[in-house]
Design a protein around this motif. Sequence first.
Motif, PDB file in Angstrom:
ATOM      1  N   LEU A 368      80.425  54.994  51.549  1.00  0.00           N
ATOM      2  CA  LEU A 368      80.085  54.017  52.594  1.00  0.00           C
ATOM      3  C   LEU A 368      79.481  52.743  52.018  1.00  0.00           C
ATOM      4  O   LEU A 368      79.196  51.796  52.753  1.00  0.00           O
ATOM      5  CB  LEU A 368      79.090  54.641  53.577  1.00  0.00           C
ATOM      6  CG  LEU A 368      79.594  55.867  54.343  1.00  0.00           C
ATOM      7  CD1 LEU A 368      78.452  56.488  55.142  1.00  0.00           C
ATOM      8  CD2 LEU A 368      80.747  55.494  55.259  1.00  0.00           C
ATOM      9  N   ASP A 369      79.306  52.719  50.724  1.00  0.00           N
ATOM     10  CA  ASP A 369      78.657  51.593  50.055  1.00  0.00           C
ATOM     11  C   ASP A 369      79.666  50.466  49.851  1.00  0.00           C
ATOM     12  O   ASP A 369      80.077  50.179  48.722  1.00  0.00           O
ATOM     13  CB  ASP A 369      78.096  52.109  48.715  1.00  0.00           C
ATOM     14  CG  ASP A 369      77.267  51.068  47.995  1.00  0.00           C
ATOM     15  OD1 ASP A 369      76.940  50.040  48.613  1.00  0.00           O
ATOM     16  OD2 ASP A 369      76.956  51.283  46.807  1.00  0.00           O
ATOM     17  N   ALA A 370      80.082  49.847  50.946  1.00  0.00           N
ATOM     18  CA  ALA A 370      81.163  48.869  50.872  1.00  0.00           C
ATOM     19  C   ALA A 370      80.977  47.827  51.970  1.00  0.00           C
ATOM     20  O   ALA A 370      80.544  48.163  53.077  1.00  0.00           O
ATOM     21  CB  ALA A 370      82.506  49.561  51.064  1.00  0.00           C
ATOM     22  N   PRO A 371      81.295  46.578  51.671  1.00  0.00           N
ATOM     23  CA  PRO A 371      81.092  45.537  52.697  1.00  0.00           C
ATOM     24  C   PRO A 371      81.895  45.788  53.973  1.00  0.00           C
ATOM     25  O   PRO A 371      81.394  45.533  55.065  1.00  0.00           O
ATOM     26  CB  PRO A 371      81.546  44.246  51.996  1.00  0.00           C
ATOM     27  CG  PRO A 371      82.295  44.668  50.782  1.00  0.00           C
ATOM     28  CD  PRO A 371      81.786  46.016  50.398  1.00  0.00           C
ATOM     29  N   HIS A 372      83.123  46.295  53.825  1.00  0.00           N
ATOM     30  CA  HIS A 372      83.949  46.483  55.020  1.00  0.00           C
ATOM     31  C   HIS A 372      83.507  47.682  55.849  1.00  0.00           C
ATOM     32  O   HIS A 372      84.039  47.913  56.936  1.00  0.00           O
ATOM     33  CB  HIS A 372      85.436  46.571  54.650  1.00  0.00           C
ATOM     34  CG  HIS A 372      85.768  47.724  53.755  1.00  0.00           C
ATOM     35  ND1 HIS A 372      85.501  47.734  52.409  1.00  0.00           N
ATOM     36  CD2 HIS A 372      86.346  48.920  54.007  1.00  0.00           C
ATOM     37  CE1 HIS A 372      85.891  48.870  51.877  1.00  0.00           C
ATOM     38  NE2 HIS A 372      86.405  49.616  52.824  1.00  0.00           N
ATOM     39  N   LEU A 373      82.535  48.470  55.343  1.00  0.00           N
ATOM     40  CA  LEU A 373      81.981  49.581  56.131  1.00  0.00           C
ATOM     41  C   LEU A 373      80.520  49.285  56.507  1.00  0.00           C
ATOM     42  O   LEU A 373      79.742  50.194  56.781  1.00  0.00           O
ATOM     43  CB  LEU A 373      82.112  50.885  55.351  1.00  0.00           C
ATOM     44  CG  LEU A 373      83.549  51.230  54.919  1.00  0.00           C
ATOM     45  CD1 LEU A 373      83.582  52.529  54.124  1.00  0.00           C
ATOM     46  CD2 LEU A 373      84.482  51.337  56.123  1.00  0.00           C
ATOM     47  N   THR A 374      80.180  48.009  56.561  1.00  0.00           N
ATOM     48  CA  THR A 374      78.850  47.534  56.926  1.00  0.00           C
ATOM     49  C   THR A 374      78.978  46.648  58.161  1.00  0.00           C
ATOM     50  O   THR A 374      79.924  45.855  58.214  1.00  0.00           O
ATOM     51  CB  THR A 374      78.244  46.711  55.764  1.00  0.00           C
ATOM     52  OG1 THR A 374      78.276  47.497  54.572  1.00  0.00           O
ATOM     53  CG2 THR A 374      76.832  46.257  56.087  1.00  0.00           C
TER      54      THR A 374
END
Lengths: 433, 433
Positions: A368-374
């Motif tokens: 989940l450490d991703a810009p598109h999952l923020t």
Amino acid sequence: MTDTLAVVDGRVLTPAFDVVEADVLVDADAGEILEVAPDLASEADETLDATDSLVVPGLVNAHCHAAMTLLRGYADDKQLEAWLQEDIWPAEAELTAEDVAAGTRLAAVEMIRSGTTAFADMYFHVGEVVEAVREAGLRARVGHGVVTVGKDDEAARDDFAESLAVAEEYDGAADGRVRTAVMPHAPHTVGTQFFEEFVPRVREAGVPFHFHLNETEVYLDEIADEAGVRPTEYADDLGLLSDTTFVAHGVHTDAAEMETLAERGTAVVHCPASNAKLNSGMAPVQELLDAGVPVALGTDGAASNNDLDLFDELRDAAMIGKLAADDATAVDAETAFGMATAGGAAALGFDAGRIEAGAAADLAVVDLDAPHLTPEHDLVSHLVYAARGSDVRHTVCDGRVLMRDRDVLAFDESAVRERAQEHAEALVARAEE
Amino acid sequence: MTDTLAVVDGRVLTPAFDVVEADVLVDADAGEILEVAPDLASEADETLDATDSLVVPGLVNAHCHAAMTLLRGYADDKQLEAWLQEDIWPAEAELTAEDVAAGTRLAAVEMIRSGTTAFADMYFHVGEVVEAVREAGLRARVGHGVVTVGKDDEAARDDFAESLAVAEEYDGAADGRVRTAVMPHAPHTVGTQFFEEFVPRVREAGVPFHFHLNETEVYLDEIADEAGVRPTEYADDLGLLSDTTFVAHGVHTDAAEMETLAERGTAVVHCPASNAKLNSGMAPVQELLDAGVPVALGTDGAASNNDLDLFDELRDAAMIGKLAADDATAVDAETAFGMATAGGAAALGFDAGRIEAGAAADLAVVDLDAPHLTPEHDLVSHLVYAARGSDVRHTVCDGRVLMRDRDVLAFDESAVRERAQEHAEALVARAEE
């Protein structure tokens, strides 16, 4: 070999779509989930780190022709009939066992990378498919595709008989991860007399069926003309439908057919990308679900998709499902994700697709450490609408780690890619001779 | 600062969609491509390795509301009208300049990661958008979205006046990478009298227009009822259409409207994912192209997509374009990729979207060393049907490297994500109070 594996320090998606902070303890030998609870690391021989990650059931690709990865990008932007007749069938006529071995391994790498742990495969040279599945550590329901049109009676009978023989030979292979089915290509590509001859034999052997149903309107018309009924009724009359049968596509399925499928418990494998790319149409997924038809999700072959990433398919299923229903509330995120997990496992007859004690230890760990999952408003929404296969960090099947920190363990990935490239080039060269 | 940059040892996609082995030499100060030819490494101060990679034009996201990343996954599976009125507008009413700063930076990271080098942004607090674009190193055409419905005349005038003032203030900012437009939200959300008052002033100032057109049938009816004409004719009568105008969506556009758009040279920005997710419909992209309408590609905001990855959009455009045209040969891979590059650059008025001497040095370097991009029958097919944003290794905009080996240089990515998460949580908490 370790006895127990714990996936630790992450969050877990429950069968009720709740997200809980928990570890997942797995019996690696039995390939089964033992417990979902906090702080299980100390109980395991081996751990897999899921910090900043979501542990989800491994995805199930319920309709695929894995070795068609060799034809990825070979022929695009064509209508299904022309594509089959001008490009795909001529290439497949040249297909060797070694091609299937190379193409299925490439598919396996791609599926493991994108969190798929089980798939259905309808193709040829099934022995090679089984060997690739065994080596990969994946779970699969495999079968030999039967086509009798254009064959004399003896060759047609041999083809159907081979599908049954192969299903009996390989069922339970790879420590039970391989199951089988008899796979007649479609109602219109197998002659009625061969169905009449073989369906009772397949039923007697207790082997499931998998075939294409209602993929395009062209095919619909052929069946309707010959038999005077819709393809689903035709298949039902032949005894092809039951709760162990799963069919691909179901794009052009009317209400009466849905009722029949629901009554028989036959699952439809929705393949939204392939159906769009070949302009077969938009399957009425929400209607199928509302009618009580079990629905699973599949990529179809890589020649009509063009990848085997079920995260693409999740997004396509939800989005195209809304257009098909003319309703933005149709095929919501939970419904789509359920189709790709529990729905797929049920269609293929695997006790998997959910994270709870007793289920198969088939898992994907999504980074989940991703810009598109923020930001994190809704993780199920992210899985369906924003995540992609490359977000998968670890893949576990049958209790064994197939990919750790994006490193596929079973294969030398560059060797698999190189071999596939060589076989693909040689295959199309032979086809175009 | 280096003066010249060479992207070396890769293959390059030419404007004619050929793939050639070549290096790309760039004047980093002028932000311009100098030469495309073999063996240019020795002529450059700095090199960027493109081994096993394909150098393509940076993608252009021609319709976006970047800061809506804060609302990614906040409200899904709802029809556009309910989604706007119940979820999005209440949240946006609470939006602060700091929220926009945080959300736009998150969007910038996501776009750089997926190879987007230019975007159009219609939102609020434009000064913050400009600052984020400057810091990111991206190229953008930005503007303040005008809505007059529900406002008294003075507030309505102030809103339109602000859009013009902002457009004049920021045009040419960030070393010329920022251009501007006046952005009335849509024909039906801005009163006719305000269009009549402001359009001549905007034209006199030489500022382009960007607005939503024909997104849903509901909105169509509102305009048709009030003005007695189709929205495109209504917009044309107001003087809104020209070859510097670009409109979003165009889902429900009839043949006469297409003719008008083609005559005026007004580009339509196709947003297939957002249109599907909100069940707005399938834009007739092939028909628009055949009618001579310039077409670009956009993600729309992350609340209706839910990512800003144009590789998803490429796939959606080609696939949904076939369904919309009922023709699998429609919106082929080259057409889709052209919409996302040269088409987008033309719509936004940037001399970019192609790799040749004289064009802006906006590049994405796609890593081909991946199972889902194997074998290599057709690389343009791979870009559209199989690649995803995570395949982008390097991103270059205006001659500067924004991402090198998947490391975004302009921002501390985890700080950007953390800040976005905080602002998103606080924003929805205020909206739900």
